[in-house]
Scaffold this active site. Structure first.
Site: not given
Length: 183
Positions: A170, A72, A132, A62
């Protein structure tokens, strides 16, 4: 904090300094100044996310596009994952290449993934809690992805294909060549 550069410019594996004693341990999981001194990156995180998954769950690959692109800093609070970053910066000499890191509650490693990378992870333990920090807010219209099994990426996800658990989204992501550009 020890920053280990990876083969992709801007991606770092970060090993925190852990202080153990008979009561357990203490560690500083993030310090903006120390992070800058270690990576050379000035990042202001604005959103924290957390997920819980079972063995075989693969989330990714992603990314956010345009002005909503995100850097991130990821870590595992419980369990173990294989974490993957794919360079999708069009001008990068390492475009289309990836780097992987094993992150676990035991090793306490973190993985910094700058803007311009697709990201995904696979749970290797029975369960995992994944955490995250993002430097930009999530924007639904800017979300995009790449097929986890794109042959041009040649990612070794460790587990056999039949053990992977994917979301419907996905399962249908495009190949890198057909994916939305990050900028």
């Amino acid at each position: 904090m020890n920053c280990l550069p990876t083969s992709l410019a801007g991606c770092f594996i970060i090993e925190p300094k852990i202080i153990n004693d008979d009561r357990g341990y203490f560690m500083e999981s993030f310090n903006e100044q120390t992070f800058y001194e270690c990576t050379g990156e000035r990042v202001h995180f604005v959103q924290d996310n957390q997920s819980y998954s079972t063995r075989g769950v693969l989330r990714g690959l992603h990314y956010q596009t345009g002005v909503h692109a995100q850097a991130k800093l990821v870590r595992v609070l419980s369990g173990e994952v294989l974490d993957i970053a794919v360079d999708i910066r069009p001008e990068s000499p390492t475009y289309g290449q990836h780097v992987s890191a094993f992150l676990s509650a035991q090793n306490q490693r973190q993985f910094f993934i700058p803007k311009g990378f697709a990201h995904g992870f696979l749970v290797l333990s029975q369960t995992a809690t994944f955490f995250y920090k993002c430097d930009n807010f999530y924007n639904k219209e800017s979300e995009s992805g790449i097929a986890y099994n794109d042959v041009s990426l040649n990612i070794d996800w460790i587990l056999p294909e039949q053990e992977l658990i994917l979301s419907e989204k996905d399962k249908t992501q495009p190949s890198l060549v057909n994916a939305r550009k990050v900028w």
